[in-house]
Scaffold this motif. Structure first.
Motif, PDB file in Angstrom:
ATOM      1  N   ILE A  59       0.865  -1.174   0.000  1.00  0.00           N
ATOM      2  CA  ILE A  59       0.000   0.000   0.000  1.00  0.00           C
ATOM      3  C   ILE A  59       0.898   1.219   0.000  1.00  0.00           C
ATOM      4  N   LEU A  60       0.483   2.255  -0.705  1.00  0.00           N
ATOM      5  CA  LEU A  60       1.304   3.455  -0.875  1.00  0.00           C
ATOM      6  C   LEU A  60       1.805   3.984   0.470  1.00  0.00           C
ATOM      7  N   GLY A  61       3.122   4.107   0.577  1.00  0.00           N
ATOM      8  CA  GLY A  61       3.716   4.661   1.792  1.00  0.00           C
ATOM      9  C   GLY A  61       3.889   3.668   2.921  1.00  0.00           C
ATOM     10  N   GLN A  62       3.494   2.426   2.670  1.00  0.00           N
ATOM     11  CA  GLN A  62       3.602   1.416   3.726  1.00  0.00           C
ATOM     12  C   GLN A  62       4.575   0.310   3.326  1.00  0.00           C
ATOM     13  N   LYS A  63       4.724  -0.662   4.217  1.00  0.00           N
ATOM     14  CA  LYS A  63       5.681  -1.734   3.981  1.00  0.00           C
ATOM     15  C   LYS A  63       5.176  -2.718   2.930  1.00  0.00           C
ATOM     16  N   VAL A  64       6.110  -3.414   2.323  1.00  0.00           N
ATOM     17  CA  VAL A  64       5.759  -4.572   1.520  1.00  0.00           C
ATOM     18  C   VAL A  64       5.251  -5.652   2.485  1.00  0.00           C
ATOM     19  N   GLU A  65       4.070  -6.220   2.158  1.00  0.00           N
ATOM     20  CA  GLU A  65       3.452  -7.198   3.058  1.00  0.00           C
ATOM     21  C   GLU A  65       3.269  -8.530   2.352  1.00  0.00           C
ATOM     22  N   PHE A  66       3.574  -9.587   3.054  1.00  0.00           N
ATOM     23  CA  PHE A  66       3.356 -10.933   2.541  1.00  0.00           C
ATOM     24  C   PHE A  66       1.863 -11.243   2.509  1.00  0.00           C
ATOM     25  N   LEU A  67       1.406 -11.829   1.414  1.00  0.00           N
ATOM     26  CA  LEU A  67       0.023 -12.288   1.318  1.00  0.00           C
ATOM     27  C   LEU A  67      -0.048 -13.808   1.398  1.00  0.00           C
ATOM     28  N   VAL A  68       0.664 -14.487   0.480  1.00  0.00           N
ATOM     29  CA  VAL A  68       0.497 -15.923   0.369  1.00  0.00           C
ATOM     30  C   VAL A  68       1.698 -16.546  -0.323  1.00  0.00           C
ATOM     31  N   SER A  69       1.999 -17.782   0.045  1.00  0.00           N
ATOM     32  CA  SER A  69       2.986 -18.567  -0.688  1.00  0.00           C
ATOM     33  C   SER A  69       2.340 -19.862  -1.158  1.00  0.00           C
TER      34      SER A  69
END
Lengths: 115, 115
Positions: A38-48
């Motif tokens: 999300i703009l301005g936020q961290k890269v977040e894991f969704l799924v593997s």
């Protein structure tokens, strides 16, 4: 050099609509992932995803999300009913087995804008 | 949840000088650390990594140092070049059994290398 390709590069959708983001991982990789930023936020894991099933998912990856490997090359992320807060850059990644398994190769991303 | 912290949002250095990017972490279960570089409108690109059993890894102009007791790692770029200007992300992986490849990311540091 092999790369991960993602389509579309940008998608604009209305809230409540279904969205499918597509990815073609590197051909000899066996682990696949979706991350989002999300703009301005961290890269977040969704799924593997490994061996045709989800190996791990985050709290973000609720029932509105699903992944699929419909054929031998594509890996898709579906959001069933988009919400405003789903607006983000979605990155697909893949990694091999063996000694390189910890290093993920990312695609250029798909920007999703939910109105 | 700030398991991986990059406390400097930006850094500016002169071409030819050393760039030092810092990363702190709180989770003692992390066993592998990676640095990714990201240009605008592109996905993260893998740069260099280090296992928790080592304290230094070097690849050309890039060196990563790990201080486990301080839960701190740093990326050194020397000499810095204008093409190194990008956002640098620190990411970490927990050492867990199974097919865990989930990466936890810092917020990134934007590096500007001035000619």
């Amino acid at each position: 050099e092999p790369e991960v390709t993602q389509t579309p590069s940008h998608q604009v959708t209305q809230m409540g609509q279904e969205v499918i983001l597509r990815c073609v991982p590197i051909s000899n990789h066996l682990y696949f992932y979706w991350y989002r930023q999300i703009l301005g936020q961290k890269v977040e894991f969704l799924v593997s995803f490994y061996n045709n099933e989800i190996s791990e998912k985050s709290e973000i990856f609720d029932d509105q999300f699903s992944v699929e490997r419909p054929d031998g090359s594509n890996f898709t992320l579906k959001i069933r009913s988009t919400k405003l807060e789903d607006s983000a850059m979605y990155f697909c990644a893949s990694s091999p087995t063996g000694s390189g398994a910890n290093v993920l190769t990312f695609g250029a991303g798909s920007r999703l804008t939910v109105l | 949840d700030q398991q991986v912290k990059q406390n400097s949002p930006s850094l500016s250095v002169q071409e030819g000088r050393i760039s030092i990017l810092n990363c702190d972490y709180t989770n003692s279960m992390f066993d592998y650390f990676l640095w990714y570089k990201k240009y605008p409108a592109e996905g993260p690109t893998f740069l260099i990594s280090i296992s928790s059993i080592k304290d230094k890894n070097e690849d050309g102009r890039f060196t990563v140092f790990l201080n486990k007791s301080a839960k701190h790692l740093s990326l050194h770029i020397v000499p810095s070049q204008p093409g190194d200007s990008a956002v640098y992300f620190c990411a970490a992986k927990e050492g867990r059994a199974g097919n865990n490849r989930k990466l936890i990311w810092g917020l990134g540091t934007s590096l500007a290398v001035n000619p």
